[in-house]
Motif scaffolding. Structure first.
Motif, PDB file in Angstrom:
ATOM      1  N   PRO A   1      -0.542  10.724  -8.246  1.00  0.00           N
ATOM      2  CA  PRO A   1      -0.119  11.158  -6.907  1.00  0.00           C
ATOM      3  C   PRO A   1      -0.532  12.607  -6.653  1.00  0.00           C
ATOM      4  CG  PRO A   1       1.742  11.241  -8.412  1.00  0.00           C
ATOM      5  CD  PRO A   1       0.571  10.726  -9.207  1.00  0.00           C
ATOM      6  N   LEU A   2      -1.048  12.869  -5.450  1.00  0.00           N
ATOM      7  CA  LEU A   2      -1.264  14.250  -5.028  1.00  0.00           C
ATOM      8  C   LEU A   2       0.048  14.834  -4.504  1.00  0.00           C
ATOM      9  CD1 LEU A   2      -4.645  13.731  -3.147  1.00  0.00           C
ATOM     10  CD2 LEU A   2      -4.326  14.682  -5.428  1.00  0.00           C
ATOM     11  N   LYS A   3       0.799  13.995  -3.800  1.00  0.00           N
ATOM     12  CA  LYS A   3       2.147  14.351  -3.354  1.00  0.00           C
ATOM     13  C   LYS A   3       2.936  13.058  -3.337  1.00  0.00           C
ATOM     14  CE  LYS A   3       4.793  16.711   0.262  1.00  0.00           C
ATOM     15  NZ  LYS A   3       5.510  17.544  -0.724  1.00  0.00           N
ATOM     16  N   THR A  19       4.931   9.887  -2.825  1.00  0.00           N
ATOM     17  CA  THR A  19       5.225   9.073  -1.641  1.00  0.00           C
ATOM     18  C   THR A  19       4.368   9.441  -0.435  1.00  0.00           C
ATOM     19  OG1 THR A  19       6.962  10.397  -0.568  1.00  0.00           O
ATOM     20  CG2 THR A  19       7.638   8.991  -2.399  1.00  0.00           C
ATOM     21  N   LYS A  20       3.529  10.466  -0.542  1.00  0.00           N
ATOM     22  CA  LYS A  20       2.744  10.908   0.606  1.00  0.00           C
ATOM     23  C   LYS A  20       1.243  10.740   0.400  1.00  0.00           C
ATOM     24  CE  LYS A  20       6.606  12.413   2.434  1.00  0.00           C
ATOM     25  NZ  LYS A  20       7.260  11.688   3.543  1.00  0.00           N
ATOM     26  N   ALA A  21       0.778  10.977  -0.804  1.00  0.00           N
ATOM     27  CA  ALA A  21      -0.665  10.908  -1.049  1.00  0.00           C
ATOM     28  C   ALA A  21      -0.921  10.533  -2.501  1.00  0.00           C
ATOM     29  CB  ALA A  21      -1.314  12.254  -0.725  1.00  0.00           C
ATOM     30  N   THR A  22      -1.780   9.550  -2.711  1.00  0.00           N
ATOM     31  CA  THR A  22      -2.156   9.155  -4.067  1.00  0.00           C
ATOM     32  C   THR A  22      -3.681   9.055  -4.146  1.00  0.00           C
ATOM     33  OG1 THR A  22      -2.005   6.794  -3.539  1.00  0.00           O
ATOM     34  CG2 THR A  22      -0.035   7.858  -4.437  1.00  0.00           C
ATOM     35  N   MET A  23      -4.182   9.217  -5.357  1.00  0.00           N
ATOM     36  CA  MET A  23      -5.622   9.188  -5.558  1.00  0.00           C
ATOM     37  C   MET A  23      -5.940   8.414  -6.822  1.00  0.00           C
ATOM     38  SD  MET A  23      -8.335  12.353  -5.426  1.00  0.00           S
ATOM     39  CE  MET A  23     -10.082  12.008  -5.170  1.00  0.00           C
ATOM     40  N   GLY A  24      -7.085   7.767  -6.841  1.00  0.00           N
ATOM     41  CA  GLY A  24      -7.543   7.048  -8.017  1.00  0.00           C
ATOM     42  C   GLY A  24      -9.014   7.305  -8.266  1.00  0.00           C
ATOM     43  N   LEU A  25      -9.384   7.425  -9.522  1.00  0.00           N
ATOM     44  CA  LEU A  25     -10.773   7.629  -9.920  1.00  0.00           C
ATOM     45  C   LEU A  25     -11.168   6.510 -10.873  1.00  0.00           C
ATOM     46  CD1 LEU A  25     -10.580  11.463 -10.707  1.00  0.00           C
ATOM     47  CD2 LEU A  25     -11.343  10.411  -8.574  1.00  0.00           C
ATOM     48  N   ASN A  26     -12.378   5.991 -10.727  1.00  0.00           N
ATOM     49  CA  ASN A  26     -12.838   4.939 -11.632  1.00  0.00           C
ATOM     50  C   ASN A  26     -14.293   5.162 -11.999  1.00  0.00           C
ATOM     51  OD1 ASN A  26     -14.719   3.011  -9.958  1.00  0.00           O
ATOM     52  ND2 ASN A  26     -12.967   3.447  -8.609  1.00  0.00           N
ATOM     53  N   ALA A  27     -14.673   4.626 -13.141  1.00  0.00           N
ATOM     54  CA  ALA A  27     -16.054   4.726 -13.610  1.00  0.00           C
ATOM     55  C   ALA A  27     -16.373   3.483 -14.429  1.00  0.00           C
ATOM     56  CB  ALA A  27     -16.267   5.984 -14.439  1.00  0.00           C
ATOM     57  N   ASN A  28     -17.602   3.018 -14.356  1.00  0.00           N
ATOM     58  CA  ASN A  28     -18.015   1.878 -15.161  1.00  0.00           C
ATOM     59  C   ASN A  28     -19.460   2.048 -15.601  1.00  0.00           C
ATOM     60  OD1 ASN A  28     -19.876   0.054 -13.277  1.00  0.00           O
ATOM     61  ND2 ASN A  28     -18.201   0.859 -12.024  1.00  0.00           N
ATOM     62  N   ARG A  36       0.813  -1.215   0.000  1.00  0.00           N
ATOM     63  CA  ARG A  36       0.000   0.000   0.000  1.00  0.00           C
ATOM     64  C   ARG A  36       0.846   1.265   0.000  1.00  0.00           C
ATOM     65  NH1 ARG A  36      -5.019  -1.143   4.205  1.00  0.00           N
ATOM     66  NH2 ARG A  36      -6.379  -2.176   2.697  1.00  0.00           N
ATOM     67  N   LYS A  37       2.094   1.151   0.458  1.00  0.00           N
ATOM     68  CA  LYS A  37       2.972   2.316   0.532  1.00  0.00           C
ATOM     69  C   LYS A  37       3.741   2.568  -0.762  1.00  0.00           C
ATOM     70  CE  LYS A  37       3.469   3.522   5.206  1.00  0.00           C
ATOM     71  NZ  LYS A  37       4.152   4.598   5.943  1.00  0.00           N
ATOM     72  N   LEU A  38       3.746   1.603  -1.668  1.00  0.00           N
ATOM     73  CA  LEU A  38       4.576   1.715  -2.865  1.00  0.00           C
ATOM     74  C   LEU A  38       3.869   2.536  -3.933  1.00  0.00           C
ATOM     75  CD1 LEU A  38       5.889  -1.958  -3.149  1.00  0.00           C
ATOM     76  CD2 LEU A  38       6.751  -0.078  -1.751  1.00  0.00           C
ATOM     77  N   PRO A  39       4.524   3.544  -4.502  1.00  0.00           N
ATOM     78  CA  PRO A  39       3.916   4.323  -5.582  1.00  0.00           C
ATOM     79  C   PRO A  39       3.576   3.431  -6.781  1.00  0.00           C
ATOM     80  CG  PRO A  39       5.889   5.404  -4.748  1.00  0.00           C
ATOM     81  CD  PRO A  39       5.860   4.041  -4.132  1.00  0.00           C
ATOM     82  N   GLY A  40       2.384   3.610  -7.325  1.00  0.00           N
ATOM     83  CA  GLY A  40       1.957   2.809  -8.470  1.00  0.00           C
ATOM     84  C   GLY A  40       1.301   1.503  -8.084  1.00  0.00           C
ATOM     85  N   MET A  41       1.296   1.159  -6.782  1.00  0.00           N
ATOM     86  CA  MET A  41       0.649  -0.069  -6.293  1.00  0.00           C
ATOM     87  C   MET A  41      -0.609   0.302  -5.524  1.00  0.00           C
ATOM     88  SD  MET A  41       2.451  -2.811  -7.146  1.00  0.00           S
ATOM     89  CE  MET A  41       1.865  -4.005  -5.957  1.00  0.00           C
ATOM     90  N   GLU A  42      -1.656  -0.504  -5.675  1.00  0.00           N
ATOM     91  CA  GLU A  42      -2.904  -0.271  -4.962  1.00  0.00           C
ATOM     92  C   GLU A  42      -3.421  -1.594  -4.421  1.00  0.00           C
ATOM     93  OE1 GLU A  42      -5.642   1.916  -7.509  1.00  0.00           O
ATOM     94  OE2 GLU A  42      -3.872   2.434  -8.674  1.00  0.00           O
ATOM     95  N   VAL A  43      -3.999  -1.535  -3.220  1.00  0.00           N
ATOM     96  CA  VAL A  43      -4.628  -2.691  -2.593  1.00  0.00           C
ATOM     97  C   VAL A  43      -6.033  -2.272  -2.193  1.00  0.00           C
ATOM     98  CG1 VAL A  43      -4.460  -4.444  -0.791  1.00  0.00           C
ATOM     99  CG2 VAL A  43      -2.375  -3.388  -1.693  1.00  0.00           C
ATOM    100  N   ASP A  44      -7.066  -2.937  -2.744  1.00  0.00           N
ATOM    101  CA  ASP A  44      -8.426  -2.540  -2.394  1.00  0.00           C
ATOM    102  C   ASP A  44      -8.857  -3.183  -1.090  1.00  0.00           C
ATOM    103  OD1 ASP A  44      -9.219  -5.156  -2.883  1.00  0.00           O
ATOM    104  OD2 ASP A  44     -10.142  -4.714  -4.820  1.00  0.00           O
ATOM    105  N   GLN A  45     -10.114  -2.923  -0.696  1.00  0.00           N
ATOM    106  CA  GLN A  45     -10.588  -3.379   0.609  1.00  0.00           C
ATOM    107  C   GLN A  45     -10.677  -4.890   0.701  1.00  0.00           C
ATOM    108  OE1 GLN A  45     -12.189  -1.567  -1.548  1.00  0.00           O
ATOM    109  NE2 GLN A  45     -14.245  -2.353  -1.944  1.00  0.00           N
TER     110      GLN A  45
END
Length: 938
Positions: free
Chosen positions: A753-755, A757-766, A153-162
């Motif tokens: 990334p918003l910042k 290594t500090k903040a990232t954001m993702g948007l999705n639509a289907n 979860r901390k790695l840039p470019g990596m995402e882990v969902d719930q």
């Protein structure tokens, strides 16, 4: 005076803000080597001069340029590193100019003698080696005892969902390996949830080629997004794992543990758990990951050809016949779960073996209430209520083996085997009532059924591959045999009252039967594949598939009478024997060059369905003999573009034979208000599918974009027609073929990334549009469903002692019915999830999670809000922080309800299930890290 004071404060704030803004600087430069060649994707670190603490980092772009923007004005150390080059650092002191251009920074090649020393002292958080992005795990801090999932979860470019699913560079991760070897099947969750973060040295992300490409040497355009976890050397010298035990309120308890030991050749793992808190511990996907040698994993099914839709009969088509974990302990009702397994992998030079054994059992009690609105015509409808209680037991043993032997440099042989033995017990009581549209009760059923089943299944595949001396020329052969046997005895008992009946003899009908069924199935299959390269960039592939699948159902139904001996029910007793022969021959041409991969091909499919029904004398026997032929075209185009962009387009025409259950002309009356009958005249389904996706990932700024669109059109789709009696509302269903059903799916994901290594954001639509056809009392009903959804996720890791992960999704589903537009409805579902973790003084930690779900259906007056809030406080113990004591609170608001809404065909259904709610638990965990190997070696 007051206004003057406020004005002075405002002026002071403005001056301070202006000064702060003017005291920001930007640093930029370009990296080149001694020949003035730009160095792309080099790591550039920004450090504090006094202690070399990392402030931030970046990667140079395609032109070797890098920049750090909007930095506080102070001294910095800029350190540039690149593989096989000496690191170079520059002390930067801000002056009057806020834009500091360091110009061209020269990196010199490194000598072999100094390489290892330099690499150790100049390791960057992120580096790019060809197509692989590599993260240095030590640069991303997580609390002691954290799992690999927390690290990712901390790695840039990596995402882990719930749910623990991984995405890397915008794409779903399909495989996780440990030191390059499959770990419990090589999928995502077993490694990330059960391994600890502090044993990981590096995390590598890359697109792995398909098994076929690796063996043939010809790129087929198919890749798997893969994450490899490289272990620290000390983790390979001993064992590691953890054990946890906990006691809670309301007699809740849980225990779990795992142990792993790896070296260069062997991987050994143990896993076990038990609880009564509705945590089965393994979903279907988790089990596939655990067992490590499923015959349908890793492209080793042996079903060669240019499309995954082989047209074979779905042999393991029910929960009882499959190798997956049966549904149970999934959150509904109240369950007690226990499981244990052992896995061993051996991989050395030319030999590869993976074997495991797994046992799981679940005892589950479910009390449910279901309300269903059915409509038959524009003026005729009814409402069904169902209050039920169900007690289930499932126990299953599973064993798997995969062995691969490289006979020599040209020949490889692989064997895959799976086995399963299981028993299941079900006790089901239900009170079902059907009301007419005017509120008058039409009928009532008191049902009390029970079932005992014993089943076992075997599956085996043998593959042989031969590579010729001519590069790219390959021959492959596969053979497989599967067998399953399911013996069951069902007691079906019900009292049914029909208030609308005009015949006194039909007012009350009772069912008291014993249904003894033996269901045998077997499958024999074989395939051959020849690949012949020509004209350097082209390859010709031809293949042949053979499959014979058969099923035999011996069903004996006995009526039980209180005052006379049991009698065989001749109307329901059947012996059915079914055989499907499938042959496919096809060819394709592939072009592969510089990231362009194009394939087009054509196959001819031959089906023969041969069924024999042996019935009682009053009904007689029946024979089904049908032949079916079809051409199946295929085309695929994949492009690997510059700057980490890719595009893929596919067209497939797939055929699938009817399942053995649908083909059996047997009446199932276990629910007397809902009677099901098979259809031996079914034809194979045909599906035309067009799909395409685009992916872009920028390793410099970690921006990624993923787009996907898919369209499906069905010919001879197998659907279930309904015949509903307008007086008694007894529903009879039968599978039939129909043409015209379709679906369109689109999906978009944009992460940034918003910042860094500090903040990232993702948007999705289907967006999804689907059309489903079914006959209701011989009137064609067209059900259309339009679904729209948008979502967002936010990951905040600003400092080592605080993390926040948030997710939200908003969706609207519109359903319309051609035979009764008054029943059209809109279902709105909103989902919010937030997880916060805080490190407190003296090794205390606080963790909380809020899951908030909102369901609304205005037409039905359904408006449900379900906030589930969990919280825990824990402390690490001991000098090495291997132990943990934790106090947890689950569902603090006591709002957990098993609620679901569903709309399809000609009905709308809502279901509520009593399930586990608020409880508190005290648990203790001990982490085994770096357990030394004390065995004396001679």
């Amino acid at each position: 005076m007051k206004n003057t004071t406020l004005l002075c404060i405002a002026l002071c704030f403005a001056c301070t803000f202006s000064k702060a803004q003017s005291s920001r600087i930007n640093i930029s430069g370009t990296l080149v080597d001694s020949s003035s060649t730009v160095l792309s994707f080099a790591s550039v670190l920004l450090l504090m001069p006094e202690d070399s603490a990392l402030v931030t980092y970046t990667l140079s772009d395609d032109d070797g340029a890098f920049s750090f923007k909007n930095l506080p004005a102070r001294d910095y150390l800029v350190k540039a590193t690149y593989i096989s080059y000496l690191p170079h650092q520059i002390l930067v002191k801000p002056g009057e100019d806020k834009d500091i251009d360091l110009g061209q920074i020269l990196l010199k090649p490194i000598s072999k003698e100094l390489y290892e020393v330099v690499v150790k002292t100049a390791r960057a958080p992120i580096s790019i080696k060809g197509d692989t992005i590599e993260y240095d795990a030590s640069k991303f801090k997580v609390p002691p005892g954290s799992s690999v999932e927390d690290l990712l979860r901390k790695l840039p470019g990596m995402e882990v969902d719930q749910d623990g699913n991984l995405r890397a560079q915008g794409e779903s991760v399909q495989k996780v390996t440990v030191d390059g070897k499959r770990f419990f099947g090589g999928d995502t969750k077993m490694a990330t949830k059960n391994l600890q973060a502090d044993i990981i040295k590096k995390v590598q992300v890359f697109d792995d080629k398909s098994e076929q490409s690796k063996l043939t040497g010809i790129d087929d355009g198919n890749t798997e997004k893969t994450v490899n976890l490289e272990l620290k050397e000390e983790a390979k010298k001993g064992g590691f794992g953890k054990v946890t035990a906990g006691l809670g309120t309301d007699s809740r308890a849980m225990a779990s543990g795992n142990y792993n030991k790896f070296d260069s050749k062997n991987q050994f793992s143990l896993l076990g758990f038990g609880n009564n808190v509705n945590q089965s511990g393994m979903s279907y996907e988790d089990y596939e990951e655990f067992k490590g040698s499923n015959s349908y994993n890793w492209g080793n099914s042996g079903d060669f050809g240019f499309t995954r839709t082989t047209g074979y009969s779905n042999f393991f088509n029910t929960n009882d016949d499959s190798f997956s974990i049966p549904v149970g302990g999934n959150g509904d009702g109240f369950s007690k779960n226990a499981a244990g397994g052992i896995n061993y992998n051996y991989n050395h030079k030319k030999d590869e073996v993976s074997a495991n054994y797994f046992y799981n059992q679940t005892r589950q009690e479910v009390d449910a209430f279901q309300n269903r609105q059915n409509f038959i015509t524009n003026s005729l409808s009814n409402q069904t209520t169902d209050q039920s209680n169900q007690n289930n037991f499932n126990g299953t043993h599973r064993v798997s083996l995969r062995a691969q032997k490289e006979l020599d440099t040209l020949n490889t042989i692989t064997f895959i085997g799976n086995g399963r033995i299981g028993n299941r017990e079900v006790n089901y009581q239900s009170l079902q009532e059907i009301f007419k549209s005017d509120g008058f009760k039409a009928n009532k059923s008191d049902i009390e059924n029970s079932s005992e089943r014993f089943s076992y299944a075997l599956s085996s595949t043998l593959l042989f591959r031969h590579k010729f001396k001519k590069k790219g020329r390959n021959f492959s052969w596969s053979g497989g045999y599967d067998y399953s046997n399911n013996d069951s005895e069902d007691l079906q008992k019900s009292i049914n009252e029909f208030y609308s009946s005009t015949d006194a003899n039909d007012v009350i009908k009772s069912i008291n039967q014993i249904n003894a069924t033996q269901n045998k199935a077997d499958q024999l299959k074989s395939s051959v594949l020849w690949i012949e390269p020509f004209a350097k960039k082209f390859a010709w592939e031809t293949f042949y598939n053979f499959n014979r699948s058969g099923s035999e159902v011996d069903r004996n139904v006995t009526d039980k009478f209180p005052d006379k001996p049991n009698e065989t029910n001749l109307n329901l007793t059947r012996l059915y024997d079914n055989e499907i022969l499938y042959n496919r021959v096809g060819t394709s041409v592939r072009y592969s060059h510089k990231g362009i991969n194009f394939t087009t091909g054509l196959a001819r499919v031959f089906y023969n369905i041969d069924g024999k029904l042996i019935g009682p004398p009053n009904i007689g026997d029946g024979i089904v003999d049908k032949d079916y032929q079809a051409w199946t075209p295929y085309s695929a185009l994949s492009l690997r573009l510059r700057n980490n962009k890719s595009f893929r387009f596919n067209y497939t025409m797939g055929l699938n034979a009817p399942s053995s259950n649908d083909l059996q002309p047997i009446v199932d009356n276990s629910n007397p208000l809902y009677i099901r009958e098979g259809n031996p005249d079914l034809l194979p389904e045909v599906t035309h599918q067009v799909s395409g996706n685009f992916n872009m990932y920028n390793p410099v700024n970690f921006v990624n974009l993923y787009l996907r669109a898919e369209y499906n059109y069905n010919v001879n789709q197998i659907i279930y027609n309904q015949n509903i009696d307008p007086e008694t509302f007894i529903t009879s269903t039968k599978p039939v073929n129909v043409t015209g059903g379709s679906s369109t799916n689109t999906y978009m994901y944009f992460g940034f990334p918003l910042k860094k290594t500090k903040a990232t954001m993702g948007l999705n639509a289907n967006v999804r549009f689907s059309t489903y056809l079914a006959n209701i009392n011989d009137v064609l009903n067209e059900t259309k469903s339009d679904n729209y959804g948008i979502g967002a996720n936010l990951n905040l890791t600003p400092i080592d002692w605080f993390t926040f992960y948030g997710y939200a999704n908003w969706s609207i589903g519109n359903t319309s019915y051609s035979i009764n537009n008054q029943q059209d409805l809109k279902i709105v579902s909103n989902y919010y999830n937030g997880e916060m973790n805080i490190k407190l003084p003296k090794d205390f930690f606080w963790s909380s999670n809020l899951n908030y779900r909102i369901y609304s259906n205005e037409r039905l007056g359904f408006d449900q809000k379900v906030p589930i809030f969990n919280m825990s406080v824990y402390k690490l113990l001991g000098e090495k922080k291997k132990a943990e004591i934790r106090l947890s609170a689950y569902d603090i608001f006591k709002k957990n309800l098993g609620i679901s809404q569903y709309a399809s065909q000609n009905f709308i259904s809502t279901r509520e299930v009593q399930t586990l709610s608020r409880y508190f638990m005290l648990s203790f965990t001990y982490n085994m890290r770096g357990v030394s190997d004390k065995i004396t070696r001679r």
